[in-house]
Structure formats: C-alpha cells, structure tokens
Design a protein around this motif. Structure first.
Motif, PDB file in Angstrom:
ATOM      1  N   LEU A 128       9.769   5.061 -19.364  1.00 42.02           N
ATOM      2  CA  LEU A 128       9.152   4.122 -18.426  1.00 42.02           C
ATOM      3  C   LEU A 128       9.194   4.680 -17.014  1.00 42.02           C
ATOM      4  N   ILE A 129      10.372   5.110 -16.593  1.00 45.73           N
ATOM      5  CA  ILE A 129      10.520   5.662 -15.242  1.00 45.73           C
ATOM      6  C   ILE A 129       9.760   6.983 -15.133  1.00 45.73           C
ATOM      7  N   ALA A 130       9.808   7.787 -16.198  1.00 47.22           N
ATOM      8  CA  ALA A 130       9.093   9.058 -16.188  1.00 47.22           C
ATOM      9  C   ALA A 130       7.588   8.841 -16.068  1.00 47.22           C
ATOM     10  N   THR A 131       7.074   7.784 -16.676  1.00 50.97           N
ATOM     11  CA  THR A 131       5.642   7.499 -16.590  1.00 50.97           C
ATOM     12  C   THR A 131       5.212   7.276 -15.147  1.00 50.97           C
ATOM     13  N   ALA A 132       6.027   6.531 -14.398  1.00 54.92           N
ATOM     14  CA  ALA A 132       5.705   6.308 -12.981  1.00 54.92           C
ATOM     15  C   ALA A 132       5.709   7.619 -12.211  1.00 54.92           C
ATOM     16  N   LEU A 133       6.735   8.425 -12.429  1.00 54.37           N
ATOM     17  CA  LEU A 133       6.882   9.672 -11.672  1.00 54.37           C
ATOM     18  C   LEU A 133       5.813  10.689 -12.061  1.00 54.37           C
ATOM     19  N   GLU A 134       5.510  10.781 -13.340  1.00 58.52           N
ATOM     20  CA  GLU A 134       4.533  11.778 -13.800  1.00 58.52           C
ATOM     21  C   GLU A 134       3.097  11.366 -13.475  1.00 58.52           C
ATOM     22  N   THR A 135       2.830  10.057 -13.476  1.00 61.97           N
ATOM     23  CA  THR A 135       1.470   9.586 -13.224  1.00 61.97           C
ATOM     24  C   THR A 135       1.172   9.459 -11.737  1.00 61.97           C
ATOM     25  N   ARG A 157       5.908   9.092  -7.768  1.00 55.75           N
ATOM     26  CA  ARG A 157       7.007   8.433  -7.080  1.00 55.75           C
ATOM     27  C   ARG A 157       7.310   7.104  -7.768  1.00 55.75           C
ATOM     28  N   LEU A 158       8.386   6.467  -7.348  1.00 53.06           N
ATOM     29  CA  LEU A 158       8.740   5.130  -7.810  1.00 53.06           C
ATOM     30  C   LEU A 158       9.382   4.393  -6.647  1.00 53.06           C
ATOM     31  N   ASP A 159       8.879   3.199  -6.364  1.00 58.12           N
ATOM     32  CA  ASP A 159       9.395   2.424  -5.240  1.00 58.12           C
ATOM     33  C   ASP A 159       9.966   1.071  -5.648  1.00 58.12           C
ATOM     34  N   THR A 160       9.369   0.454  -6.660  1.00 56.20           N
ATOM     35  CA  THR A 160       9.745  -0.914  -7.018  1.00 56.20           C
ATOM     36  C   THR A 160       9.848  -1.052  -8.525  1.00 56.20           C
ATOM     37  N   LEU A 161      10.922  -1.692  -8.965  1.00 60.62           N
ATOM     38  CA  LEU A 161      11.113  -1.999 -10.383  1.00 60.62           C
ATOM     39  C   LEU A 161      11.251  -3.504 -10.532  1.00 60.62           C
ATOM     40  N   THR A 163       0.835  -1.205   0.000  1.00 58.64           N
ATOM     41  CA  THR A 163       0.000   0.000   0.000  1.00 58.64           C
ATOM     42  C   THR A 163       0.871   1.258   0.000  1.00 58.64           C
ATOM     43  N   GLY A 164       0.561   2.163  -0.915  1.00 56.01           N
ATOM     44  CA  GLY A 164       1.300   3.417  -1.006  1.00 56.01           C
ATOM     45  C   GLY A 164       2.519   3.358  -1.906  1.00 56.01           C
ATOM     46  N   ARG A 165       2.875   2.181  -2.383  1.00 56.50           N
ATOM     47  CA  ARG A 165       4.050   2.047  -3.234  1.00 56.50           C
ATOM     48  C   ARG A 165       3.660   2.112  -4.704  1.00 56.50           C
ATOM     49  N   VAL A 166       4.627   2.497  -5.533  1.00 57.08           N
ATOM     50  CA  VAL A 166       4.449   2.527  -6.981  1.00 57.08           C
ATOM     51  C   VAL A 166       5.438   1.550  -7.595  1.00 57.08           C
ATOM     52  N   ALA A 167       4.917   0.645  -8.401  1.00 58.84           N
ATOM     53  CA  ALA A 167       5.747  -0.399  -8.988  1.00 58.84           C
ATOM     54  C   ALA A 167       5.691  -0.337 -10.505  1.00 58.84           C
ATOM     55  N   VAL A 168       6.826  -0.598 -11.122  1.00 55.81           N
ATOM     56  CA  VAL A 168       6.938  -0.726 -12.574  1.00 55.81           C
ATOM     57  C   VAL A 168       7.258  -2.180 -12.878  1.00 55.81           C
ATOM     58  N   VAL A 169       6.532  -2.767 -13.815  1.00 65.24           N
ATOM     59  CA  VAL A 169       6.784  -4.151 -14.227  1.00 65.24           C
ATOM     60  C   VAL A 169       6.954  -4.179 -15.734  1.00 65.24           C
TER      61      VAL A 169
END
Length: 303
Positions: A84-91, A94-98, A7-13
């Motif tokens: 990819l990383i920008a999408t997490a940050l802009e949307t 933050r970014l927590d998990t890759l 909860t509260g984390r942002v993940a990129v897969v």
C-alpha cells in the motif's frame, strides 16, 4: 467550493471503495491530493472480495480531473500494508497523508461471540490500522533522517463504541478503543519525524450503520442530510493537510455539521491514606469518591 488545501500532497485511504472511505478519497482529490484508493471489496462481514469498488472510485476521481490509483491488497497483512505504502511512493513519488478507515462488523452479544468473530474484527480494525501506520512512519522517519522532514498526517478511525462501549459489539468496541490508544502512542513517538496522528469518531450512514440510522434514511426536508458520509470528510481533509500544523494526539467526534473535541481519561476524585487500606476501608473510600465523581455516559444500546 474547493480551496486546493491539499494541492501537491499524496494521500492513502484504506477501505475507500464505499461509505466514509469513498467520501474521504473524493474530498481529498477535490482539494488537490493524489489518492491511493485501497479496498478489498469485501462484504459487510468481511467475506468475499472484488476490485470493483476501488476501481469505481478511481474512475470517479479521474473523471473529475484528479489523479488516483487503486490498491486491492489486504492491509491487515504485512505484505499488503507494505505494498500500500509502496504504491503511493512508486506511483506518485511521495506520501503525505494516511487515512486508516477500513473495517467491517460481526456483531454478537458476548455470550454468543466466538473466537473467530473476535479475531477477525480485531485483525481488520486494529491490526489494519497498525500495519499501514508502521510502514508509513518508517518511510517518514527515513525522510526526516535524510534531512527531508515531512509534514505528514495520519487520521485514524475510531468510534463512539470505542469511547463509550456498545452493546452487542464487544469485538468492535475493543478494537476501536485500541485505535484510540494507538493514536496517542503514535502521536507521541513520531512527532520528532514531522508526523501528526489524530483520530476521528464519525457518525454517518454507511453499510455498517444503516440499521442504526434506518430512521434517517429519508432525505431531509431542509436539504441537509446530517448522516451523509460526506459531512465527515471536510475534517479529514483539513487534518490531512499542512494547515493542521500543531494538532496531534487528539480525538474528534464528528457528525453532520458538528465537531467535538473528545476529552479522555483524566484523574478524578482521589483519596490517599498514606498506608495500606483494609478491604472495608478501601470500599468505604471508593464509595465516597464515586459520590463525588461525574456519572459516566451510558454505553450505546444499554437500557
């Protein structure tokens, strides 16, 4: 049963439109993460491309009450990895998990393996891990230097082929072995910035492995499908959460209900003459050392 561990984390897969990546994205979202679903929508050999698979996973997550956004860029290019990383940050801010998962196969015996097939597989698997990792870690380093040290997590995807080798998969095995080395280096270099980097070697039934596990396609009588991709995802979710604090630079093999800590190269039997060997002496000493050493596990597919 979900616990909200992310909860509260942002993940990129990456490679999250099908198979293991899809299972990871859905599992992370179920545990509270906001997810960036990356997928080029290519075929098993890396050709073609469509936005459909990523969009479908995003729709699944949203239908279940989660938050997700799609990304269709090529993460094996500098621009694609950066976006990819920008999408997490802009949307999501933050970014927590890759989770680096994208890949495909072009299997050939070495004598039939041409340069294009070698380059294509190394590019997507190894470069496709390096570039998102580089851009994510640059962001986390900047955060740490600004006094906002993250609880960042990276989960890379290697394979038993990269740990033991696999007949007919010289390109794939080399790429997956490279991912292990990259994981170890990244874990050592980025720990000061609050980043933990681990790798998994999963065994599951996906498009890439359906021939290997063809004999397990039928549903098991006891209801537990040991080769389902979803079995791998709980470990990925835990490694991608703050609960895995202190775990870094490790490789885990995971299949069905089994998790194994893989132990890599360690010094074995040693002989030291204290001076230069002759070839004959070196050979004699080496044979004695081999007699004392453990027998290596067989290469997958070897007879």
């Amino acid at each position: 049963m979900t616990t909200g561990i992310c909860t509260g984390r942002v993940a990129v897969v990456t490679g999250a439109g099908r198979g293991l990546g899809r299972a990871h994205a859905l599992a992370l979202a179920a545990e509270g993460a906001k997810v960036v679903v990356n997928d080029l929508g290519v075929g098993l050999d890396g050709t073609g491309g469509a936005s459909g698979p990523a969009r479908q996973v995003v729709d699944e997550i949203r239908a279940r009450g989660g938050e997700a956004v799609g990304h269709g860029g090529d993460i094996a290019t500098p621009d694609g990895a950066a976006s990819l990383i920008a999408t997490a940050l802009e949307t999501f801010g933050r970014l927590d998990t890759l989770v680096n998962n994208a890949g495909f196969l072009r299997d050939r015996m070495l004598v039939n393996l041409d340069e294009d097939d070698w380059d294509a597989v190394l590019r997507v698997h190894l470069k496709g891990h390096f570039l998102p990792l580089r851009h994510a870690c640059a962001h986390w380093r900047a955060e740490a230097r600004a006094g906002r040290t993250p609880e960042a997590r990276v989960i890379n995807t290697t394979s038993g082929a990269g740990l033991l080798g696999s007949v007919g998969q010289g390109n794939y095995a080399a790429a997956k072995a490279g991912i292990v080395a990259l994981t170890l280096v990244a874990a050592a270099e980025t720990s000061r910035y609050g980043v933990q980097v681990n790798a998994i070697a999963p065994a599951a039934r996906t498009r890439m492995t359906e021939r290997t596990f063809a004999d397990t396609m039928a549903a098991p009588e006891d209801g537990f499908d040991t080769m389902a991709p979803e079995n791998v995802s709980p470990l990925v979710v835990w490694l991608g959460s703050a609960a895995s604090a202190g775990v870094t630079g490790r490789v885990f093999e995971t299949e069905g209900g089994r998790i194994t800590v893989m132990e890599g190269w360690r010094p074995g039997p040693t002989a030291d003459k204290g001076a230069r060997w002759t070839p004959a002496e070196a050979g004699e000493a080496t044979l004695k050392l081999l007699a004392e050493a453990e027998v290596p596990q067989a290469v997958y597919g070897a007879r």
